[in-house]
Motif scaffolding. Structure first.
Motif: not given
Length: 218
Positions: A81-83, A100-102, A118-119, A124-125
């Motif tokens: 996850x990109x923050x 990256x997933x999102x 959690x997602x 899940x993306x």
């Protein structure tokens, strides 16, 4: 229990995320550090399994590129996850292309960050506003589908070489190099990214990762 790794070169951000995760009954931070290299060294040293989710700052200060960081983590076995502040569309796009997933904005509520973890842990993306805004706002996301030869010509020409020198370097006729640049310009127009000047071609080449961004560039 979801095992989380936090990679950010701002300690205050990491501490905030650690505290948030510790308040849940299903998240455990197994690593917190300032680089992907440090995380992978930790993995080697401890023989721990890959984290279930890695929360990664978009731009770290160790010189590693976005693509290098995301690719190494994904290949190591963790979804990413990109923050980020999500104001660098080209870099966000680069992260997405690398796997990256999102994306979750650093301006998001902490509950939203937890929900994102959690997602992604469920396989899940993410489908969120930050992701959509970054992609929609990034003209570089429209791939011009350049051929290998066209990319080679563009890379050298955009880097500053005269077209005649480009032709000599690639072992092709000047007319062939010129035709390639013409086709490149046409293809960029077709995807809504016109490049009428050499400066524009340099911008497109940087957007597509064909040449490095200039120091201090956005």
């Amino acid at each position: 229990m979801i095992r989380v790794a936090l990679i950010d070169d701002h300690e205050s951000v990491r501490l905030g995320l650690e505290a948030a995760c510790s308040r849940t009954d299903h998240l455990r931070v197994v690593f917190s550090g300032d680089s992907v290299a440090a995380y992978l060294d930790w993995r080697t040293l401890t023989q721990e399994n890959p984290a279930d989710v890695v929360v990664l700052d978009l731009m770290l200060g160790d010189g590693a590129t976005v693509t290098e960081n995301v690719t190494r983590l994904v290949h190591d076995g963790s979804p990413v996850i990109i923050h980020s502040v999500a104001d660098r569309p080209a870099a966000v796009r680069e992260a997405l292309v690398a796997g990256a997933a999102g994306v979750v904005s650093k301006a998001s509520r902490i509950d939203d960050v937890i929900a994102a973890i959690d997602t992604v842990a469920r396989g899940h993306a993410l489908d969120n506003v930050e992701w959509a805004s970054a992609v929609d706002g990034d003209r570089a996301f429209a791939d011009a589908q350049l051929s290998s030869r066209e990319r080679d010509v563009l890379r050298l020409y955009a880097a500053g070489l005269p077209l005649k020198t480009v032709a000599e370097r690639l072992g092709v006729a000047y007319s062939t190099a010129k035709e390639n640049i013409t086709r490149v310009r046409v293809k960029y127009v077709e995807v809504g990214r016109p490049a009428p000047t050499k400066v524009d071609l340099l911008r497109r080449a940087m957007e597509d990762g064909l040449v490095a961004e200039e120091p201090g560039g956005s």
